[in-house]
Design a protein around this motif. Structure first.
Motif, short mmCIF file in Angstrom:
data_model
loop_
_atom_site.label_atom_id
_atom_site.label_comp_id
_atom_site.label_asym_id
_atom_site.label_seq_id
_atom_site.Cartn_x
_atom_site.Cartn_y
_atom_site.Cartn_z
N GLU B 102 37.30 54.74 44.93
CA GLU B 102 36.89 53.68 44.02
C GLU B 102 35.57 54.12 43.41
O GLU B 102 34.60 54.36 44.12
CB GLU B 102 36.73 52.38 44.78
CG GLU B 102 36.39 51.18 43.93
CD GLU B 102 34.90 50.88 43.84
OE1 GLU B 102 34.46 50.44 42.76
OE2 GLU B 102 34.18 51.07 44.83
N ASN B 125 36.16 51.31 38.34
CA ASN B 125 35.52 50.01 38.16
C ASN B 125 34.26 50.13 37.33
O ASN B 125 33.83 51.23 36.98
CB ASN B 125 35.10 49.45 39.53
CG ASN B 125 36.25 48.74 40.21
OD1 ASN B 125 37.03 48.06 39.56
ND2 ASN B 125 36.35 48.89 41.52
N HIS B 145 39.96 49.28 35.81
CA HIS B 145 39.64 47.85 35.98
C HIS B 145 38.70 47.42 34.87
O HIS B 145 37.55 47.85 34.82
CB HIS B 145 39.02 47.60 37.35
CG HIS B 145 40.02 47.70 38.47
ND1 HIS B 145 39.75 47.38 39.76
CD2 HIS B 145 41.33 48.04 38.44
CE1 HIS B 145 40.83 47.54 40.51
NE2 HIS B 145 41.81 47.96 39.73
N ARG B 171 38.94 42.61 36.08
CA ARG B 171 38.07 42.09 37.12
C ARG B 171 37.82 40.62 36.82
O ARG B 171 37.47 40.25 35.70
CB ARG B 171 36.76 42.87 37.14
CG ARG B 171 35.80 42.26 38.14
CD ARG B 171 34.79 43.25 38.62
NE ARG B 171 33.88 42.61 39.56
CZ ARG B 171 32.90 43.24 40.15
NH1 ARG B 171 32.70 44.52 39.92
NH2 ARG B 171 32.10 42.60 40.99
N HIS B 213 41.57 42.16 40.08
CA HIS B 213 40.46 42.64 40.91
C HIS B 213 39.36 41.59 40.96
O HIS B 213 39.13 40.88 39.97
CB HIS B 213 39.93 43.95 40.31
CG HIS B 213 38.67 44.45 40.95
ND1 HIS B 213 37.62 44.95 40.22
CD2 HIS B 213 38.28 44.52 42.24
CE1 HIS B 213 36.65 45.32 41.05
NE2 HIS B 213 37.02 45.07 42.28
N HIS B 215 35.41 40.90 43.09
CA HIS B 215 34.41 41.38 44.06
C HIS B 215 33.35 40.30 44.10
O HIS B 215 32.51 40.20 43.22
CB HIS B 215 33.85 42.72 43.57
CG HIS B 215 32.98 43.41 44.58
ND1 HIS B 215 33.10 44.74 44.87
CD2 HIS B 215 31.99 42.95 45.37
CE1 HIS B 215 32.20 45.07 45.79
NE2 HIS B 215 31.52 44.00 46.11
N ASP B 252 43.16 43.35 44.36
CA ASP B 252 42.04 44.14 44.88
C ASP B 252 40.88 43.19 45.14
O ASP B 252 40.34 42.61 44.20
CB ASP B 252 41.68 45.21 43.85
CG ASP B 252 40.51 46.08 44.29
OD1 ASP B 252 39.82 45.69 45.25
OD2 ASP B 252 40.29 47.13 43.67
N GLY B 254 37.97 43.98 46.36
CA GLY B 254 36.65 44.60 46.30
C GLY B 254 36.05 44.84 47.67
O GLY B 254 36.77 45.07 48.65
N GLU B 304 37.97 47.61 48.89
CA GLU B 304 37.00 48.65 48.53
C GLU B 304 35.78 48.58 49.43
O GLU B 304 34.66 48.82 49.01
CB GLU B 304 36.57 48.45 47.07
CG GLU B 304 37.71 48.54 46.09
CD GLU B 304 37.33 48.01 44.71
OE1 GLU B 304 36.19 47.51 44.56
OE2 GLU B 304 38.16 48.10 43.80
#
Lengths: 351, 453, 80
Positions: B102, B125, B145, B171, B213, B215, B252, B254, B304
């Motif tokens: 990543e 990313n 992403h 994202r 995605h 995070h 995902d 993150g 990730e």
């Protein structure tokens, strides 16, 4: 008459000072148990905790590492103490040490056979000051509106949601009432430097404070609950004297809370009763309060019940308690030889 | 007669409200060896300070984490977060364990390619991808992403130029009840930005939207926030399917899992307050399993995780340069490493262990780095046994972010070694030299000469 | 430098100053140095005793002794 069962119980919170810890009251209740003949091991953090020097109540004391030293340091010390004393049950009485003891609960049982009767991590987290508002929503208990803040930058916007007076609370201990923005700032800084983030901001609710000391069996049964109103408060906001109340509604709320959360262990519930007879939950302390001895005085020996449950016994709920029993706190100057202070300071043990 | 072991004489006031020695006696144990290798010998051979990576700890931690998730959810893929530690040897331990890569820049992307990671197993990313980066990523069929609308539009243009269909995800940022909310990255869920981007991608039909995605933050001390994020993403995926009949193949989540380090300003030690892999896994996996998927079409769960996988595997060995007494009576110990190479001391109370035997007597003090800068403080308040010049220390859990965020400031970066599974030591990054620094500098001809009188 | 007359020090390294009411603890080498000071040994004699008994070089001990003396004076255990 059968002989009383002999038990060695370790108890912390020996700071029986003007803002007392629950250790000594818990020990008194245990010493007066009709079922157990207890030897008490005191666990202390500082060399001046008065309980260390109360030899009629505490049979032997050991210093333990501060909670911030972590679980490894704690279990190493407990292991040493256990070798000397063969402990059956530990009753921790400080909020700040509970996290460590909860993490160690299984290990202490598996490695040393030491039993505790603590709330679960989920219960402990859920009742956290910062989560109490959600806790109230979940269990149908009224809680004053509150929110967490992480920075002083969030303070100005608070006035959109709160009106003065506003209660500013630390993560673990201490609360102040603020009447203006500047006070919120100064309390924020004072509390973060001591207890870290977050700070809890709570709407002040007018009314009189009533408290409950209670104990749950972990299956939703309230084993005991005694409500009390403080009659006189010290300048630190601690009870100087209090009286047990005939307040069915309050006991029902406590029972409901324990039933819904399946609370395991001792607890103190702090409420504000408004002029309209509404009860707002202010705080749940995940351990016995310093006034737990009043419950014993009213006919409910909560510490004894806790020890029985820790040992795996099934305990029937207490049916009633004496109303109108009072406690009046007093201070007492112990005369202590310097030798004793030296012993606990340099050896970390005192008998 | 053999002489007694010497220790600096100390005298300490009792009961000043701080921890006394029984509060600290068991907090410190000497750490003389790392994975069976003597700290003194490591320093003797590779110099001080020295970063030491334990391959054993990396693999153990990775497997613990992977197991926590695969025990609860059938389809899990880890992707090694290069920015956390992109020393190639470290990356390859993760790749050997099965991690994808990543990355968040063209530099990291090329590093992953050169490490041998197949392009279709690289997740790209971050808000900063140049045209060349995007072309390279499309070319290698990587997972791109998308972070913002400008990138989305640029990608549409490039797609036309190169005439290929990239595989993309967007994202998404959202309110998960944690502070601060990371709404600077990606498209917001609550305001409808995310749907807007999804509509654009699908209706434009030049790229394949294969994933979602998110995070949510860093050093998350509450696992529940991940449950909220997972169920919001799952919900989004479900509605994309309902609306466009398009299957989102992966989610995902993150990184952001906390390590066992103690954050500055927190009262309890990190190993008490940080959730475990099992806590995070329970929150995330049950949220996904409770979402509206049939058993067969459960999306791949990508993680990730960086910090929580590498922090404990890194140690910094250093040496006491000097001791002094501050005007307020506290002891100050000056180490040969500072915030230049231990950047994380800005936000952690790093745990520090002496690397030689000591008695249980301790002193309260400050630990400074060697820089001629007032901000160079490793620990503001620490209780340590007396140490003398030349004694060694080990700073624990420094594997994350230090070997990427370190500065070549005042001093150059030190050696990094890895101790392998058989306790053999390998140099994995050479310490920098004056030539290395000077090599990339240029001197204009007219500045070459000067005379000083 | 002299240790104040009424300072009490026990085998465990516990030091009590009855004038101020403060108590302190010291490590075994600190205990030994305080004893030597109580016996009116001068700096040079103390240095020789410690160097002969402990694995330490002269300059290290001189630095540490200087620091320890300052601590003792600041703590009002010793006086000039």
């Amino acid at each position: 008459m059968t002989a009383k069962k002999q038990l060695t119980i370790a108890v912390s919170g020996l700071n029986n000072i003007d803002s007392p810890g629950p250790g000594i009251p818990v020990i008194r209740a245990l010493k007066e148990s009709t079922l157990f003949d207890v030897r008490i091991i005191g666990l202390s953090y500082e060399a001046l905790e008065p309980g260390l020097y109360m030899h009629n109540l505490v049979d032997k004391s050991y210093q333990v590492p501060f909670p911030s030293a972590g679980t490894d340091a704690l279990i190493e010390r407990i292991s040493y103490i256990h070798q000397c004393e063969n402990i059956s049950v530990i009753i921790p009485n400080f909020d700040a040490e509970l996290s460590n003891f909860m993490k160690l609960e299984n290990r202490l049982l598996a490695e040393f056979g030491i039993k505790m009767f603590l709330p679960t991590q989920d219960q402990f987290d859920e009742r956290h000051k910062s989560n109490l508002f959600e806790f109230g929503l979940k269990h149908g208990i009224k809680v004053p509106y509150s929110k967490m803040i992480f920075s002083t930058a969030e303070i100005p916007a608070l006035l959109n949601e709160f009106s003065f007076p506003i209660v500013v609370k630390g993560k673990y201990y201490e609360a102040y009432i603020a009447y203006n923005i500047e006070q919120i700032h100064s309390y924020f800084n004072k509390l973060t430097s001591k207890w870290g983030l977050p700070i809890i901001i709570q709407q002040y609710v007018f009314g009189s404070e009533v408290n409950v000391t209670a104990i749950g069996d972990g299956n939703g049964n309230a084993i005991g609950a005694v409500p009390m109103r403080k009659l006189y408060i010290t300048d630190k906001g601690k009870a100087w004297a209090g009286i047990s109340l005939d307040d069915d509604k309050l006991v029902q709320i406590a029972n409901k809370l324990i039933a819904s959360s399946k609370w395991r262990g001792g607890m103190e519930l702090e409420f504000i009763k408004t002029a309209e007879n509404d009860y707002y939950l202010l705080e749940i302390n995940p351990r016995f309060p310093a006034w737990v001895y009043l419950a014993k005085g009213c006919g409910q020996n909560h510490p004894e019940a806790l020890v029985r449950m820790a040992l795996g016994e099934t305990v029937e709920p207490f049916k009633n308690y004496e109303v109108g029993k009072m406690f009046v706190r007093y201070s007492y100057d112990l005369i202590v030889d310097l030798k004793e202070f030296e012993q606990i300071s340099t050896l970390g043990e005192l008998s | 007669m053999e002489k007694l072991r010497y220790e600096r004489p100390v005298v300490k006031k009792l009961n000043t409200g701080m921890m006394n020695k029984f509060g600290t006696r068991t907090e410190y144990n000497p750490v003389t060896h790392i994975d069976g290798v003597s700290v003194k010998e490591l320093i003797g051979q590779y110099g001080s300070p020295l970063f030491v990576i334990s391959e054993r700890t990396i693999r153990q931690t990775y497997q613990d984490c992977k197991r926590a998730f695969t025990n609860r959810y059938p389809r899990v893929q880890m992707a090694w977060s290069y920015k956390t530690n992109y020393i190639n040897a470290v990356c390859n331990v993760f790749h050997q364990e099965g991690s994808w890569a990543e990355v968040v820049s063209g530099f990291e992307y090329n590093k992953a390619l050169q490490n041998g990671v197949p392009g279709n197993k690289i997740i790209f990313n971050g808000p900063d991808k140049t045209d060349n980066d995007l072309k390279l990523a499309i070319d290698h069929n990587s997972l791109i992403h998308i972070d913002h609308l400008d990138e989305l539009y640029r990608l549409m243009e490039i797609t036309k130029e190169v005439n290929k269909r990239p595989r993309v995800a967007i994202r998404v940022n959202m309110d998960t009840g944690v502070y601060p909310m990371w709404d600077r990255f990606g498209f917001n869920y609550e305001t409808g930005q995310a749907w807007d981007a999804i509509n654009k991608i699908i209706l434009n039909d030049q790229m394949d939207l294969v994933g979602l995605h998110c995070h949510i933050g860093t050093f998350m001390l509450t696992a529940n926030a991940y449950a909220i994020a997972a169920s919001k993403l799952a919900d989004l995926a479900y509605h994309i399917h309902a609306k466009f009949n398009k299957k989102i193949t992966y989610i995902d989540l993150g990184g952001g899992f906390a390590s066992k380090n103690t954050l500055r300003g927190s009262y309890l030690q990190g190993n008490v307050s940080s959730p475990s892999f099992d806590d995070y896994a329970e929150a995330i996996c049950s949220a996904l399993l409770n979402a509206e998927y049939s058993k067969q079409e459960l999306p791949l769960l990508i993680l990730e995780t960086g910090r929580a996988l590498i922090d404990d595997a890194g140690s910094l060995c250093g040496t006491v340069l000097a001791n002094k007494r501050l005007s307020d009576g506290r002891r100050a110990t000056i180490m040969d490493f500072g915030v230049n190479i231990l950047f994380t001391s800005f936000w952690y109370e790093h745990k520090l262990s002496p690397a030689q035997e000591f008695s249980h007597y301790t002193e309260d003090g400050v630990v400074y780095g060697p820089l001629c800068m007032n901000i160079d403080v490793i620990r503001e308040n620490i209780t340590l046994p007396p140490m003398k010049k030349g004694d060694n220390v080990v700073v624990h859990s420094v594997g994350a972010y230090n070997m990427t965020q370190w500065m070549q400031f005042i001093a150059m970066r030190p050696n990094v070694v890895m101790i392998d599974m058989d306790s053999k030591v390998h140099l994995i990054r050479n310490k920098e030299t004056l030539e290395y620094i000077n090599n990339i500098e240029e001197m204009p001809a007219y500045l070459k000469e000067f005379t000083l009188s | 430098m002299k240790i104040k007359k009424n300072i009490a020090i026990s085998e465990s390294g516990f030091i009590f100053n009855p004038t101020t009411g403060d108590s302190f603890s010291t490590n075994p080498i600190g205990f030994e140095i305080i004893h030597l000071l109580k016996e009116d040994k001068n700096k040079e004699e103390i240095k020789q005793t410690i160097l002969s008994r402990y694995a330490v070089d002269e300059s290290t001990f001189e630095k540490d002794f200087y620091d320890f003396s300052t601590l003792l004076q600041n703590s009002q255990i010793a006086e000039e």
